[in-house]
Write an enzyme that holds these catalytic residues in place. Structure first.
Site, PDB file in Angstrom:
ATOM      1  N   ASP A 265     -63.708  38.118  -6.981  1.00  0.00           N
ATOM      2  CA  ASP A 265     -63.326  37.458  -5.441  1.00  0.00           C
ATOM      3  C   ASP A 265     -62.740  38.186  -4.444  1.00  0.00           C
ATOM      4  O   ASP A 265     -61.394  38.582  -4.818  1.00  0.00           O
ATOM      5  CB  ASP A 265     -62.536  36.038  -5.886  1.00  0.00           C
ATOM      6  CG  ASP A 265     -62.158  35.352  -4.708  1.00  0.00           C
ATOM      7  OD1 ASP A 265     -62.705  35.550  -3.352  1.00  0.00           O
ATOM      8  OD2 ASP A 265     -61.377  34.523  -4.571  1.00  0.00           O
ATOM      9  N   LYS A 272     -59.410  39.781   1.156  1.00  0.00           N
ATOM     10  CA  LYS A 272     -58.097  39.622   0.375  1.00  0.00           C
ATOM     11  C   LYS A 272     -57.334  41.087   0.654  1.00  0.00           C
ATOM     12  O   LYS A 272     -57.974  42.228   0.693  1.00  0.00           O
ATOM     13  CB  LYS A 272     -58.296  39.522  -0.928  1.00  0.00           C
ATOM     14  CG  LYS A 272     -58.749  37.974  -1.449  1.00  0.00           C
ATOM     15  CD  LYS A 272     -58.448  38.081  -3.012  1.00  0.00           C
ATOM     16  CE  LYS A 272     -58.841  36.566  -3.524  1.00  0.00           C
ATOM     17  NZ  LYS A 272     -58.149  35.423  -3.075  1.00  0.00           N
ATOM     18  N   ASP A 283     -61.230  35.423 -11.894  1.00  0.00           N
ATOM     19  CA  ASP A 283     -61.780  34.370 -10.990  1.00  0.00           C
ATOM     20  C   ASP A 283     -63.062  33.290 -11.615  1.00  0.00           C
ATOM     21  O   ASP A 283     -63.324  32.552 -11.287  1.00  0.00           O
ATOM     22  CB  ASP A 283     -62.120  34.635  -9.505  1.00  0.00           C
ATOM     23  CG  ASP A 283     -61.708  33.502  -8.616  1.00  0.00           C
ATOM     24  OD1 ASP A 283     -60.865  32.390  -9.045  1.00  0.00           O
ATOM     25  OD2 ASP A 283     -62.159  33.731  -7.358  1.00  0.00           O
ATOM     26  N   GLU A 344     -63.560  29.767  -1.443  1.00  0.00           N
ATOM     27  CA  GLU A 344     -65.080  29.712  -1.772  1.00  0.00           C
ATOM     28  C   GLU A 344     -65.255  28.855  -3.233  1.00  0.00           C
ATOM     29  O   GLU A 344     -66.335  28.502  -3.309  1.00  0.00           O
ATOM     30  CB  GLU A 344     -65.692  31.349  -2.197  1.00  0.00           C
ATOM     31  CG  GLU A 344     -65.337  31.892  -3.554  1.00  0.00           C
ATOM     32  CD  GLU A 344     -63.874  32.097  -3.889  1.00  0.00           C
ATOM     33  OE1 GLU A 344     -63.071  32.005  -2.909  1.00  0.00           O
ATOM     34  OE2 GLU A 344     -63.561  32.160  -5.048  1.00  0.00           O
ATOM     35  N   ARG A 346     -63.916  25.959  -3.998  1.00  0.00           N
ATOM     36  CA  ARG A 346     -64.352  24.825  -3.764  1.00  0.00           C
ATOM     37  C   ARG A 346     -65.856  24.406  -3.127  1.00  0.00           C
ATOM     38  O   ARG A 346     -66.342  23.368  -3.632  1.00  0.00           O
ATOM     39  CB  ARG A 346     -63.345  24.283  -2.670  1.00  0.00           C
ATOM     40  CG  ARG A 346     -63.315  24.899  -1.412  1.00  0.00           C
ATOM     41  CD  ARG A 346     -62.145  24.633  -0.584  1.00  0.00           C
ATOM     42  NE  ARG A 346     -60.921  25.610  -1.289  1.00  0.00           N
ATOM     43  CZ  ARG A 346     -59.422  25.254  -0.858  1.00  0.00           C
ATOM     44  NH1 ARG A 346     -59.376  24.589   0.341  1.00  0.00           N
ATOM     45  NH2 ARG A 346     -58.733  26.158  -1.138  1.00  0.00           N
TER      46      ARG A 346
HETATM   47  N1  BES Z   1     -59.606  32.694  -6.519  1.00  0.00           N
HETATM   48  C1  BES Z   1     -58.524  32.386  -5.493  1.00  0.00           C
HETATM   49  C2  BES Z   1     -57.502  31.804  -5.871  1.00  0.00           C
HETATM   50  C3  BES Z   1     -56.642  32.517  -6.870  1.00  0.00           C
HETATM   51  C4  BES Z   1     -55.410  33.387  -6.299  1.00  0.00           C
HETATM   52  C5  BES Z   1     -56.534  32.597  -8.253  1.00  0.00           C
HETATM   53  C6  BES Z   1     -54.690  34.382  -7.003  1.00  0.00           C
HETATM   54  C7  BES Z   1     -55.702  33.372  -9.056  1.00  0.00           C
HETATM   55  C8  BES Z   1     -54.840  34.201  -8.328  1.00  0.00           C
HETATM   56  C9  BES Z   1     -59.068  31.524  -4.388  1.00  0.00           C
HETATM   57  O1  BES Z   1     -60.605  31.687  -4.208  1.00  0.00           O
HETATM   58  C10 BES Z   1     -58.599  31.573  -3.080  1.00  0.00           C
HETATM   59  O2  BES Z   1     -58.597  32.843  -2.766  1.00  0.00           O
HETATM   60  N2  BES Z   1     -58.010  30.769  -2.560  1.00  0.00           N
HETATM   61  C11 BES Z   1     -57.298  30.851  -1.511  1.00  0.00           C
HETATM   62  C12 BES Z   1     -57.489  29.404  -0.411  1.00  0.00           C
HETATM   63  C13 BES Z   1     -56.857  29.625   0.831  1.00  0.00           C
HETATM   64  C14 BES Z   1     -57.903  30.532   1.514  1.00  0.00           C
HETATM   65  C15 BES Z   1     -56.849  28.254   1.387  1.00  0.00           C
HETATM   66  C16 BES Z   1     -55.789  31.078  -1.590  1.00  0.00           C
HETATM   67  O3  BES Z   1     -55.279  30.376  -2.725  1.00  0.00           O
HETATM   68  O4  BES Z   1     -55.158  31.962  -1.068  1.00  0.00           O
HETATM   69 ZN    ZN Z   2     -61.096  33.195  -2.903  1.00  0.00          ZN
HETATM   70 ZN    ZN Z   3     -61.685  32.604  -6.079  1.00  0.00          ZN
END
Ligand code: BES
Ligand code: ZN
Ligand code: ZN
Length: 493
Positions: A265, A272, A283, A344, A346
């Site tokens: 991811d 990111k 992920d 992504e 969800r």
């Molecule tokens: N895979 C990430 C969530 C995550 C973050 C898992 C850190 C493990 C460690 C997910 O896809 C994501 O990036 N979520 C975002 C959502 C936001 C954009 C609403 C997040 O949590 O920042």
């Molecule tokens: Zn993500």
């Molecule tokens: Zn993710």
């Protein structure tokens, strides 16, 4: 690894390190398991002089009768649980790294609330899981290499052999499954990509007699898997939708397990930050837990149908990637305004959950490293549970307590859903406010669960550990496997 159950005491074993457990009794007294093996004055004096207090995971080497005894603490006698044995066995097996012996023996004991079968299972799980290493690209340094070659479980009476053997076998199967899950997660994304996961499923179709179906990227586009296609369209590695079906002849219930399988991811166009981005190979921990659970459930021949549904993809930025503001149409027909391409998980789970409806299951559980907010809210001690069904939620909480893969339930109140409404599509993929990110993500998923008995486990904070734990070395934990196997083992409609 040579695993066996024997009746008798450690004195008869050759080239063996014998573990004796000690717990804290009343008034600073120590209680030994087994009680009979360890009470000569010399040893007791040695234990006292060493200041050994029998705290959980405390270790002391004691020479007895020309052999080495490993005294391992279980903590307070009144609090001794299955997990204390799992931890103590893990600590003991690691202690074998130094020293010449390659085999270890444990007493199988029965204490309040823990049967001999449960104790045997916990000992085997703890010993095998603690010595795990990801060894695909590098053999461990000599001083880290596990010396462990054999584990002997000692029962005092021959009539307890059957119980202990059952526990041993279960422990072996479950530890193997957790290790598979850990290998998939620790594997870097240039090895573990969606095609690799599909091959893993096909391999399990043969060895574990599962029915496996893999949908290609072209089929996904044709069949309208808009969530998965949208996320994967920026990647050079084609997405795979993987269905694994374990179906015993007379299945008592049907459970569907959905796993987020984002093999890397980057965030996509909503990129990111670089710091720690390498961790995003984990992920796909939800998907990896589904693989491990299906392996264990099929090897244990549990009497329920268990279907694994995995969306495997990368989330990459590129000229073909989806962009903020794009509107996609998911498999359910519902449209989503993608305001952040990093939300992504969800999107792909929306397609998994909708697909799961065809199995008319008694329960559908999804596992996902879904939100960073989960790490803030609960930290590494707890999974976040969200469910629209109290009975399912309670069964999960109970399985979490049994396996110590614990969880805490968060609410899915209607008001949280408001934040996921879009002006120009059925839903938006991030909330308007940025509050309660773990819950709003689950509210998004809930929109795809009409008619399902559904629970969502956000494992973002528990799937990876930064520090060594008694039976989880740094890296992938393999969370979810022991939890789900225990849930399914004790499943009641
Ligand atoms: N895979 C990430 C969530 C995550 C973050 C898992 C850190 C493990 C460690 C997910 O896809 C994501 O990036 N979520 C975002 C959502 C936001 C954009 C609403 C997040 O949590 O920042
Ligand atoms: Zn993500
Ligand atoms: Zn993710």
């Amino acid at each position: 690894m040579d695993l066996q159950v024997k009746t008798g005491t450690w004195q008869n074993l050759k080239n063996n390190v014998a573990v004796i457990f000690a717990a804290q009794g009343n008034n600073d007294s120590l209680v030994y398991f087994p009680a009979t093996d360890f009470k000569d004055a010399e040893s007791l004096a040695l234990v006292k002089n060493a200041g050994f207090s029998a705290a959980l995971n405390e270790v002391l080497r004691v020479p007895v009768e020309g052999q080495w005894i490993l005294l391992v603490g279980l903590g307070k006698r009144a609090d001794v649980s299955e997990d204390c044995f799992r931890q103590a066995a893990g600590t003991a097996a690691k202690a074998l790294r130094t020293g010449p012996s390659k085999s270890i023996s444990f007493p199988v004991v029965e204490v309040r609330g823990v049967s001999q079968e449960q104790c045997a299972q916990a000992l085997v799980e703890g010993a095998l899981l603690s010595t795990y290493r990801y060894e695909v690209y590098k053999k461990p340094a000599e001083n880290l290499k596990t010396q462990l070659k054999a584990i002997t479980l000692l029962v005092e009476q021959a009539n307890k052999q059957t119980q202990a053997k059952r526990g041993l076998e279960k422990g072996r199967v479950i530890a193997d499954a957790v290790q598979l899950t850990r290998d998939l997660i620790n594997g870097p994304s240039n090895l573990v990509n969606p095609t690799y996961l599909a091959k893993q499923a096909e391999a399990m179709a043969k060895t574990n007699k599962l029915k496996v179906q893999v949908l290609s990227f072209d089929e996904l586009k044709k069949k309208g898997f808009g969530g998965l296609v949208g996320v994967s369209q920026g990647s050079a590695h084609p997405a795979k939708f993987i269905v694994m079906d374990y179906k015993p002849v007379k299945a008592k219930s049907t459970l569907v397990l959905c796993g987020k399988g984002v093999t890397f991811d980057t965030g996509g166009i909503s990129l990111k930050p670089a710091l720690k981005m390498e961790l995003m190979k984990y992920d796909m921990s939800g998907a990896a837990a589904v693989f491990g659970t299906l392996k264990a459930v099929s090897e244990l021949k549990l009497p329920h149908r268990v279907v694994g549904v995995i969306a495997a993809t990368e989330n990459m930025p590129s000229g073909t990637a989806q962009k903020p503001g794009d509107i996609i149409k998911t498999l359910s027909g519902k449209t989503v305004e993608v305001l952040n391409t990093d939300a992504e998980g969800r999107l792909i789970l929306a397609d998994c959950l909708h697909y799961a409806k065809r199995f008319e299951a008694d329960a559908v559980i999804d596992l996902a490293t879904l939100t960073g907010a989960c790490i803030v809210a609960l930290g590494s001690q707890s999974i976040a549970l969200m469910s629209t069904n109290d009975k399912l939620a309670n069964q999960l909480v109970a399985a979490g307590e049994r396996t110590q893969e614990r969880m805490w339930r968060l609410p899915l109140w209607e008001a949280y859903g408001k934040q996921m409404e879009s002006d120009i599509a059925d839903l938006r993929n991030i909330s308007g406010t940025g509050e309660a990110g773990t819950i709003t993500a689950a509210k998004f998923l809930e929109a795809f669960t009409e008619g399902l008995t559904w629970a969502h486990l956000d494992i973002a904070s528990t799937a990876w550990t930064q520090q060594d734990k008694p039976y989880s070395p740094k890296g992938a934990v393999g969370i979810g496997v022991r939890l789900l196997v225990s849930l399914i083992e004790q499943w009641k409609k």
